[in-house]
Design an enzyme around this catalytic site. Sequence first.
Site, short mmCIF file in Angstrom:
data_model
loop_
_atom_site.label_atom_id
_atom_site.label_comp_id
_atom_site.label_asym_id
_atom_site.label_seq_id
_atom_site.Cartn_x
_atom_site.Cartn_y
_atom_site.Cartn_z
N THR A 179 0.81 -1.23 0.00
CA THR A 179 0.00 0.00 0.00
C THR A 179 0.84 1.28 0.00
O THR A 179 0.29 2.37 0.13
CB THR A 179 -0.95 0.02 1.22
OG1 THR A 179 -0.16 -0.14 2.41
CG2 THR A 179 -1.97 -1.10 1.15
N TYR B 186 0.85 2.01 -8.54
CA TYR B 186 0.00 1.33 -7.55
C TYR B 186 -1.39 1.07 -8.14
O TYR B 186 -1.89 -0.06 -8.12
CB TYR B 186 -0.09 2.22 -6.29
CG TYR B 186 -1.14 1.80 -5.28
CD1 TYR B 186 -0.92 0.73 -4.42
CD2 TYR B 186 -2.34 2.51 -5.17
CE1 TYR B 186 -1.89 0.36 -3.49
CE2 TYR B 186 -3.30 2.14 -4.24
CZ TYR B 186 -3.08 1.06 -3.40
OH TYR B 186 -4.02 0.70 -2.48
N1 LIG Z 1 -5.76 2.44 3.43
C1 LIG Z 1 -6.44 2.99 2.45
O1 LIG Z 1 -6.82 4.17 2.50
C2 LIG Z 1 -6.85 2.18 1.25
C3 LIG Z 1 -7.54 2.83 0.22
C4 LIG Z 1 -7.99 2.08 -0.87
C5 LIG Z 1 -7.73 0.73 -0.92
N2 LIG Z 1 -7.01 0.14 0.06
C6 LIG Z 1 -6.79 -1.31 -0.05
O2 LIG Z 1 -7.28 -1.92 1.13
C7 LIG Z 1 -6.55 -3.13 1.37
C8 LIG Z 1 -6.11 -3.15 2.83
O3 LIG Z 1 -5.21 -2.07 3.02
P1 LIG Z 1 -4.83 -1.52 4.47
O4 LIG Z 1 -5.27 -0.12 4.52
O5 LIG Z 1 -5.26 -2.49 5.51
O6 LIG Z 1 -3.25 -1.51 4.29
P2 LIG Z 1 -2.09 -1.96 5.29
O7 LIG Z 1 -2.42 -1.53 6.67
O8 LIG Z 1 -0.82 -1.49 4.64
O9 LIG Z 1 -2.17 -3.54 5.22
C9 LIG Z 1 -1.68 -4.29 4.17
C10 LIG Z 1 -1.00 -5.51 4.75
O10 LIG Z 1 -0.52 -6.32 3.67
C11 LIG Z 1 0.76 -6.84 4.06
N3 LIG Z 1 1.53 -7.23 2.89
C12 LIG Z 1 2.32 -6.47 2.09
N4 LIG Z 1 2.89 -7.23 1.13
C13 LIG Z 1 2.45 -8.50 1.34
C14 LIG Z 1 2.69 -9.75 0.70
N5 LIG Z 1 3.52 -9.85 -0.36
N6 LIG Z 1 2.07 -10.84 1.17
C15 LIG Z 1 1.25 -10.77 2.25
N7 LIG Z 1 1.00 -9.63 2.92
C16 LIG Z 1 1.59 -8.50 2.45
C17 LIG Z 1 1.40 -5.71 4.83
O11 LIG Z 1 2.42 -6.23 5.66
P3 LIG Z 1 3.79 -5.40 5.88
O12 LIG Z 1 3.38 -4.03 6.29
O13 LIG Z 1 4.47 -6.19 6.93
O14 LIG Z 1 4.51 -5.43 4.56
C18 LIG Z 1 0.21 -5.15 5.62
O15 LIG Z 1 0.10 -5.77 6.87
C19 LIG Z 1 -5.44 -3.15 0.33
O16 LIG Z 1 -5.83 -3.96 -0.74
C20 LIG Z 1 -5.34 -1.70 -0.13
O17 LIG Z 1 -4.83 -1.63 -1.45
C21 LIG Z 1 -6.56 0.83 1.15
#
Ligand SMILES: NC(=O)c1ccc[n+]([C@@H]2O[C@H](COP(=O)([O-])OP(=O)(O)OC[C@H]3O[C@@H](n4cnc5c(N)ncnc54)[C@H](OP(=O)(O)O)[C@@H]3O)[C@@H](O)[C@H]2O)c1
Length: 294
Positions: A63, A126
């Site tokens: 992300t 991204y």
């Molecule tokens: N946050 C937002 O505002 C937002 C907006 C739109 C969409 N999204 C989507 O929502 C979803 C959840 O995002 P979030 O906000 O919960 O983000 P997050 O807090 O960054 O969580 C993503 C998790 O994925 C893990 N990760 C990264 N690379 C990986 C891999 N190769 N294999 C397995 N795990 C992996 C990360 O671990 P590490 O940190 O240890 O690498 C992290 O714990 C994602 O699909 C994101 O694209 C988020």
Amino acid sequence: MSRILITGAGGLVGRASIEHCLANGDEVVSYDHQSLDIGDAERVETVVANQLPDAVINCAAWTDVDGCESDPAKAERVNAAGPENLARACRYAGAVFVTISTDYVFDGAKVGFYTQRDQPRPLSVYGRFKLEGERRSMAEHARTIVVRSGYIFGPGGRNFLSTVIDRARRGENLKAITDCWGTPTYARDLAARLRELAELDLPGVFHVVSEGDGANFETFTRKALKLARCEQAIVEPVSMDSLSRPAPRPRNSKMKCLLSAAIGLRPLPHWQEGLADFVTRIDHEQGQNRGIAV
Ligand SMILES: NC(=O)c1ccc[n+]([C@@H]2O[C@H](COP(=O)([O-])OP(=O)(O)OC[C@H]3O[C@@H](n4cnc5c(N)ncnc54)[C@H](OP(=O)(O)O)[C@@H]3O)[C@@H](O)[C@H]2O)c1
């Protein structure tokens, strides 16, 4: 639902999803980044085959939007091949697959809300690979549900709002972007909808955001500071361009869903309700850390 496998368990949405599914009596098997790298196709297939879940909810992604810009190969591996690997493993195991995508698949030029009728045109690496992840997983497994969301906030993860409140409480001045709009979404409400969609097992692309007209970061920040009783904090309005970040972002990425109401799903609570709950939880956590009865 009964047995749900959740990836990205250490992240913001991953944690909220685990909590929600457990509270609803599901059997949850969860994997953080260290225990399951979704870019590793063989390992993904083995884990899903061994666990035999009814549903997989993929909350894992890379992300770091600016980081993706300078490492497209990694962005492709995690955000495009990752969901594809999980979708294939779900097909073999007979599980429904729910994967989260992003408002950054849109270019932001539209006036108004993006729906599923709008053509994606990502501006960043991204966004490009998140879109690729949507397409590859739907091609790989018919029982794929893509959930686009945006401006997600909530307790227990790295996110813009918890940093803002912490910094305001330390007396630091803040900057907030004023020329960039989205639909803030509370992670706990999103998590509930992810589970509901998995249960419905209706494939397609859903836009899942909290209710409300959307907001820019300044509005969002000021509302949060007010709820956290930090109105005195100095918030400097800035433009998106003034930050000179490597990855371009859509100026407008507000979303609405054409499908949810049509299939009888109620709207998610307003993002300001989510914000109030979020601030209460932060206060509770901080009170507990200081040993204060809350
Ligand atoms: N946050 C937002 O505002 C937002 C907006 C739109 C969409 N999204 C989507 O929502 C979803 C959840 O995002 P979030 O906000 O919960 O983000 P997050 O807090 O960054 O969580 C993503 C998790 O994925 C893990 N990760 C990264 N690379 C990986 C891999 N190769 N294999 C397995 N795990 C992996 C990360 O671990 P590490 O940190 O240890 O690498 C992290 O714990 C994602 O699909 C994101 O694209 C988020």
